[in-house]
Scaffold this motif. Structure first.
Motif, mmCIF file in Angstrom:
data_model
loop_
_atom_site.group_PDB
_atom_site.id
_atom_site.type_symbol
_atom_site.label_atom_id
_atom_site.label_comp_id
_atom_site.label_asym_id
_atom_site.label_seq_id
_atom_site.Cartn_x
_atom_site.Cartn_y
_atom_site.Cartn_z
ATOM 1 N N PHE A 190 41.591 35.198 -17.874
ATOM 2 C CA PHE A 190 42.409 35.578 -16.715
ATOM 3 C C PHE A 190 42.340 37.089 -16.599
ATOM 4 C CE2 PHE A 190 47.117 36.393 -15.516
ATOM 5 C CZ PHE A 190 46.766 36.758 -14.220
ATOM 6 N N GLU A 191 41.823 37.566 -15.479
ATOM 7 C CA GLU A 191 41.671 38.999 -15.264
ATOM 8 C C GLU A 191 42.239 39.395 -13.913
ATOM 9 O OE1 GLU A 191 37.530 39.810 -15.566
ATOM 10 O OE2 GLU A 191 37.491 39.761 -17.772
ATOM 11 N N VAL A 192 42.788 40.599 -13.862
ATOM 12 C CA VAL A 192 43.263 41.184 -12.612
ATOM 13 C C VAL A 192 42.704 42.592 -12.532
ATOM 14 C CG1 VAL A 192 45.258 41.832 -11.222
ATOM 15 C CG2 VAL A 192 45.410 39.864 -12.747
ATOM 16 N N SER A 193 42.143 42.953 -11.388
ATOM 17 C CA SER A 193 41.631 44.308 -11.222
ATOM 18 C C SER A 193 42.149 44.900 -9.926
ATOM 19 C CB SER A 193 40.103 44.322 -11.235
ATOM 20 O OG SER A 193 39.586 43.570 -10.156
ATOM 21 N N ASP A 194 42.252 46.216 -9.909
ATOM 22 C CA ASP A 194 42.685 46.940 -8.728
ATOM 23 C C ASP A 194 41.474 47.142 -7.830
ATOM 24 O OD1 ASP A 194 43.504 48.703 -6.836
ATOM 25 O OD2 ASP A 194 43.869 50.378 -8.206
ATOM 26 N N ALA A 195 41.455 46.435 -6.729
ATOM 27 C CA ALA A 195 40.324 46.537 -5.812
ATOM 28 C C ALA A 195 40.687 47.359 -4.581
ATOM 29 C CB ALA A 195 39.864 45.145 -5.409
ATOM 30 N N GLY A 196 41.574 48.331 -4.753
ATOM 31 C CA GLY A 196 41.957 49.198 -3.643
ATOM 32 C C GLY A 196 43.152 48.656 -2.907
ATOM 33 N N ALA A 197 42.912 47.922 -1.836
ATOM 34 C CA ALA A 197 44.004 47.391 -1.022
ATOM 35 C C ALA A 197 44.492 46.046 -1.510
ATOM 36 C CB ALA A 197 43.553 47.265 0.435
ATOM 37 N N ALA A 198 43.914 45.547 -2.620
ATOM 38 C CA ALA A 198 44.299 44.223 -3.114
ATOM 39 C C ALA A 198 44.112 44.170 -4.619
ATOM 40 C CB ALA A 198 43.463 43.144 -2.433
ATOM 41 N N PHE A 199 44.786 43.202 -5.235
ATOM 42 C CA PHE A 199 44.548 42.870 -6.634
ATOM 43 C C PHE A 199 43.607 41.669 -6.658
ATOM 44 C CE2 PHE A 199 49.048 44.513 -7.638
ATOM 45 C CZ PHE A 199 48.561 45.792 -7.881
ATOM 46 N N HIS A 238 52.076 47.590 -12.104
ATOM 47 C CA HIS A 238 52.573 46.325 -11.565
ATOM 48 C C HIS A 238 52.148 45.180 -12.479
ATOM 49 C CE1 HIS A 238 53.588 48.279 -7.706
ATOM 50 N NE2 HIS A 238 52.489 48.983 -7.945
ATOM 51 N N GLN A 239 52.749 44.006 -12.259
ATOM 52 C CA GLN A 239 52.397 42.823 -13.030
ATOM 53 C C GLN A 239 52.064 41.676 -12.093
ATOM 54 O OE1 GLN A 239 55.982 42.625 -15.609
ATOM 55 N NE2 GLN A 239 54.560 42.728 -17.330
ATOM 56 N N VAL A 240 51.040 40.935 -12.470
ATOM 57 C CA VAL A 240 50.614 39.762 -11.714
ATOM 58 C C VAL A 240 50.757 38.538 -12.607
ATOM 59 C CG1 VAL A 240 48.650 38.606 -10.627
ATOM 60 C CG2 VAL A 240 49.041 41.046 -10.232
ATOM 61 N N ARG A 241 51.335 37.492 -12.047
ATOM 62 C CA ARG A 241 51.502 36.250 -12.794
ATOM 63 C C ARG A 241 50.585 35.171 -12.217
ATOM 64 N NH1 ARG A 241 57.309 33.541 -13.870
ATOM 65 N NH2 ARG A 241 57.423 33.458 -11.599
ATOM 66 N N LEU A 242 49.893 34.483 -13.125
ATOM 67 C CA LEU A 242 49.045 33.344 -12.775
ATOM 68 C C LEU A 242 49.731 32.074 -13.235
ATOM 69 C CD1 LEU A 242 45.945 32.727 -11.817
ATOM 70 C CD2 LEU A 242 45.666 32.191 -14.257
ATOM 71 N N ARG A 243 49.784 31.089 -12.367
ATOM 72 C CA ARG A 243 50.341 29.782 -12.735
ATOM 73 C C ARG A 243 49.281 28.703 -12.545
ATOM 74 N NH1 ARG A 243 56.151 28.005 -10.888
ATOM 75 N NH2 ARG A 243 56.499 29.473 -12.599
ATOM 76 N N ALA A 244 48.983 28.000 -13.635
ATOM 77 C CA ALA A 244 48.084 26.851 -13.589
ATOM 78 C C ALA A 244 48.924 25.593 -13.735
ATOM 79 C CB ALA A 244 47.050 26.937 -14.709
ATOM 80 N N VAL A 245 48.804 24.670 -12.791
ATOM 81 C CA VAL A 245 49.637 23.466 -12.747
ATOM 82 C C VAL A 245 48.808 22.272 -13.208
ATOM 83 C CG1 VAL A 245 51.077 21.989 -11.301
ATOM 84 C CG2 VAL A 245 50.928 24.452 -10.825
ATOM 85 N N ALA A 246 49.366 21.521 -14.162
ATOM 86 C CA ALA A 246 48.692 20.337 -14.692
ATOM 87 C C ALA A 246 49.007 19.113 -13.833
ATOM 88 C CB ALA A 246 49.127 20.093 -16.129
ATOM 89 N N ALA A 247 48.265 18.041 -14.062
ATOM 90 C CA ALA A 247 48.426 16.826 -13.269
ATOM 91 C C ALA A 247 49.804 16.208 -13.427
ATOM 92 C CB ALA A 247 47.344 15.815 -13.649
ATOM 93 N N VAL A 297 50.704 36.445 -17.612
ATOM 94 C CA VAL A 297 51.029 37.695 -16.917
ATOM 95 C C VAL A 297 50.053 38.779 -17.348
ATOM 96 C CG1 VAL A 297 52.769 39.502 -16.594
ATOM 97 C CG2 VAL A 297 53.462 37.101 -16.651
ATOM 98 N N ARG A 298 49.570 39.559 -16.385
ATOM 99 C CA ARG A 298 48.715 40.706 -16.650
ATOM 100 C C ARG A 298 49.293 41.944 -15.972
ATOM 101 N NH1 ARG A 298 47.490 37.445 -19.667
ATOM 102 N NH2 ARG A 298 45.451 36.487 -20.081
ATOM 103 N N THR A 299 49.047 43.080 -16.588
ATOM 104 C CA THR A 299 49.488 44.360 -16.046
ATOM 105 C C THR A 299 48.300 45.057 -15.392
ATOM 106 O OG1 THR A 299 51.204 44.596 -17.727
ATOM 107 C CG2 THR A 299 50.494 46.609 -16.611
ATOM 108 N N VAL A 300 48.540 45.632 -14.219
ATOM 109 C CA VAL A 300 47.481 46.343 -13.505
ATOM 110 C C VAL A 300 48.074 47.621 -12.920
ATOM 111 C CG1 VAL A 300 47.903 45.095 -11.351
ATOM 112 C CG2 VAL A 300 45.657 46.117 -11.766
#
Length: 735
Positions: A305-314, A370-379, A387-390
């Motif tokens: 799981f990666e988050v990068s600063d792409a300028g106007a978006a994460f 900032h922090q970004v949270r990823l949620r993976a939902v199981a069946a 959570v990742r910090t960017v």
């Protein structure tokens, strides 16, 4: 190229606990509860652990609410009849933790349960705690502890913060927890109980991601919590979080028992037992938690799981193992929320081959961390959050240096000349010289825990101590000049004054106001306050003014400490209401040739100094940020910042509003520092911005970190210096 940020765990829960596990069994789906009345347990009792344990939460005992006392007695009697192996209390035992309330609660505990009840404090035990948890420890023991019962290892965890509402785990508590979990015997499952819930939509603890990342590595199966006064079941990150209803609202308790399912596999069955007015009970199954397998959501833990600063978006990118989630979502964690729920919507990720990806709009976010949270939902409806910090680049103020102290920096920073001083709850006081845009550490000393501002004057640093001390340190070397012991913890900010040309140090130690000689610590006089004082007194040479938790502002003769007048901020006969709605955390302000200004969570008042008569009032909760005097257009003005961001500039002689604005973020004790016609405002979520005092316009906003900030910043050496609950002290270049 933008730099990816990743903190993937080296060892996943699946590898630790085995991927071939059980499903959720009969666990309720997210947000849903089983409501069918059933027997007290389901399945066969575990042969080695026939007893269960009970849980209660949010009992809120208070002598002015006698019905709660009756409810508590009935609940404890019903629990005692079941002969539990243990009783777990998830906090908010009383309304404000006063000795009278604690004694009332203890009177409801049957003798046969007294040695079996284990506690963790709630925010109501610590928010207005004059004793700095001493009364709590005397009555209930250690606020964090662990023990084995009914075949599971139970941990009582205490992320509460003295004088504050939300939770914060902090490095020391998490280190303690990890050492405890490492010692748990193999194949022993773990249950944690605490007051503040974590994860999902909750945002009561600013570092809850660190807590979840830690417990994911161990066999933690259930986290019980209170605080929200609502029953809910959340299967996530390999565990099940269960929040409990408040006993104060209805007579009930929870029962947890280890049993075997139909296949002979161990499980924990959690039921709620409601006491009926007719004398009977009904039992409702809340959750059945399997004790085998890797736990809820573990199969969809991201492989990367990666988050990068792409300028106007994460740019968000994730991959998974053999089990693909049914949905993957991402969100930026709250920039403006505080001690509540997360309202930021999720954005769905799109799957392309083995990768899931999306872009989160960052155009509305300030530069900074900032922090970004990823949620993976199981069946099965369970999920795994990561959570990742960017760091978002941008123009404006920027952090140019950073250091960390043990504990949290909860009190305001102190400054004089080029010297900046910070005190931490870990008992560390550190001074830096600020010259030419650089910070050089001058000295560090150990004291008792510090929760309020160290004050600098006349080459001396005066440190308030939660260990019943006021300490004077040499500002140049940190060497102790003197220290006095006080009857109660000093949880207020001292202030210096001159009375008949003689220097006096004023400090509130609990419910007592002290006037001390700043060169020797010798006591000039003392005065009893009607309630707890955690703010800052003020003195004009004739009178000393201070707010207290008896719903009054007090004035004393500056020479003798003789009471002169009181002003009532809330008319009530309820001591609890007087404390909650009184000026207990007021930073008293003296307007030049004008009134004394005091605040509560209800309003701010301008009072006649001689009589205490109200001259004007402004509604709203400006007590925590504290009023600030500023010169705007050649006139003295008063800046009032309310806790949810509403901000006013008023005439301090009349209370008339010059302008009003909304900052867009909450502000508590962190407040503002005035620099000419600009006020640098630090929000509770570590946002800082420049507020134009002529117009009310906010700009140059930057987010300094991810921790809550309750420490008012200072200006020194051309930089803004700010601190937070993670113990981080930062220098910010404002150019």
């Amino acid at each position: 190229m933008p730099t990816p940020h990743s903190n993937d765990q080296a060892v996943s829960r699946r590898l630790l606990l085995g991927a071939a596990g059980a499903t959720l069994g009969t666990l309720a789906a997210p947000g849903l509860l089983a409501t069918t009345a059933t027997a007290a347990t389901s399945g066969k009792p575990h042969p080695e652990t026939p007893q269960g344990f009970a849980l209660v939460s949010d009992t809120h005992l208070n002598p002015t609410a006698p019905a709660r006392t009756d409810t508590m007695r009935a609940v404890f009697q019903a629990i005692a009849e079941r002969d539990p192996a243990a009783v777990l209390h998830c906090g908010d035992i009383t309304d404000s933790g006063s000795p009278a309330q604690i004694a009332l609660y203890q009177s409801t505990v049957p003798s046969e349960l007294a040695d079996r009840i284990h506690y963790t404090p709630g925010n109501h035990e610590v928010r207005w705690d004059v004793s700095a948890k001493e009364e709590y420890h005397r009555a209930f023991g250690a606020s964090q502890q662990s023990f084995d019962v009914c075949g599971v290892h139970v941990v009582a965890l205490d992320p509460t913060m003295l004088l504050q509402e939300p939770g914060h785990f902090g490095g020391a508590l998490l280190d303690w927890l990890e050492k405890d979990l490492r010692r748990v015997r193999k194949n022993t499952h773990i249950v944690i109980f605490q007051h503040h819930p974590v994860g999902d939509a909750w945002y009561y603890a600013d570092d809850q991601d660190r807590f979840l990342e830690l417990v994911e590595r161990y066999d933690v199966r259930v986290v019980f919590a209170g605080h929200v006064h609502a029953e809910a079941v959340r299967p996530m990150n390999g565990l099940v979080e269960i929040t409990l209803k408040a006993v104060k609202d209805s007579p009930h308790y929870y029962w947890t028992e280890r049993t075997l399912d139909g296949r002979g596999k161990p499980q924990l069955v959690v039921t709620r037992v409601d006491l009926l007015a007719t004398g009977g009970t009904t039992t409702t199954t809340v959750a059945t938690v399997p004790l085998t397998g890797a736990g809820p959501g573990a199969d969809v833990e991201p492989a990367a799981f990666e988050v990068s600063d792409a300028g106007a978006a994460f740019a968000v990118r994730a991959t998974f193992g053999r089990t693909a989630p049914v949905a993957v979502r991402a969100q930026v964690l709250p920039e403006t929320g505080f001690s509540g729920t997360i309202n930021t919507p999720f954005t769905e990720l799109t799957r392309t081959g083995a990768h899931w990806q999306t872009a989160l709009d960052a155009t509305v976010l300030p530069p900074g961390t900032h922090q970004v949270r990823l949620r993976a939902v199981a069946a099965d409806g369970s999920w795994w959050d990561s959570v990742r910090t960017v760091r978002l680049a941008g123009a404006g103020p920027r952090v140019v240096w950073e250091t960390a102290l043990d504990g949290a920096v909860q009190g305001a920073l102190g400054t004089a000349g080029d010297l900046v001083v910070a005190g931490s709850t870990g008992g560390v006081v550190t001074a830096w010289s600020m010259r030419h845009g650089r910070a050089k550490q001058r000295w560090t000393v150990r004291t008792g825990p510090v929760y309020r501002e160290p004050v600098l004057a006349d080459s001396t640093v005066f440190v308030p101590g939660a260990d019943h001390t006021v300490t004077a340190l040499d500002a140049g070397t940190g060497r102790r000049r003197w220290q006095v012991r006080t009857a109660e913890p000093v949880l207020s900010t001292p202030s210096l004054a001159r009375i008949d040309g003689i220097g006096v140090l004023l400090a509130a130690a609990g419910t007592t106001l002290l006037a001390l000689d700043p060169t020797t610590g010798r006591e000039h006089w003392r005065a009893a306050l009607g309630g707890f004082a955690a703010g800052r007194p003020a003195c004009d040479g004739e009178r000393v003014y201070v707010g207290a938790g008896d719903a009054r502002a007090h004035a004393f003769d500056a020479r003798t400490g003789t009471p002169l007048w009181t002003f009532t901020t809330r008319a009530t006969t309820d001591p609890n209401a007087a404390l909650l709605y009184g000026p207990w955390d007021d930073r008293t302000v003296l307007v030049p040739n004008g009134p004394v200004v005091v605040s509560s969570v209800s309003a701010t008042w301008g009072l006649d100094r001689a009589t205490g008569t109200a001259l004007w009032s402004v509604a709203g909760s400006s007590m925590y940020a504290g009023p600030r005097l500023a010169t705007v257009g050649g006139s003295t003005t008063l800046l009032l910042i309310q806790e949810r961001g509403a901000t006013l500039l008023v005439d301090p002689m009349s209370g008339a509003t010059r302008w009003q604005t909304q900052l867009g973020f909450p502000v508590f004790n962190s407040g503002a520092v005035v620099d000419g016609d600009t006020a640098w405002v630090l929000g509770v979520n570590s946002q800082v911005g420049a507020l134009d005092l002529n117009t009310g316009r906010l700009d140059r906003l930057v987010k300094l970190g991810t921790g809550y900030s309750f420490s008012t910043p200072v200006l020194a050496g051309g930089q803004l210096v700010a601190a937070d609950q993670n113990g981080r002290v930062r220098g910010v270049d404002l150019v």
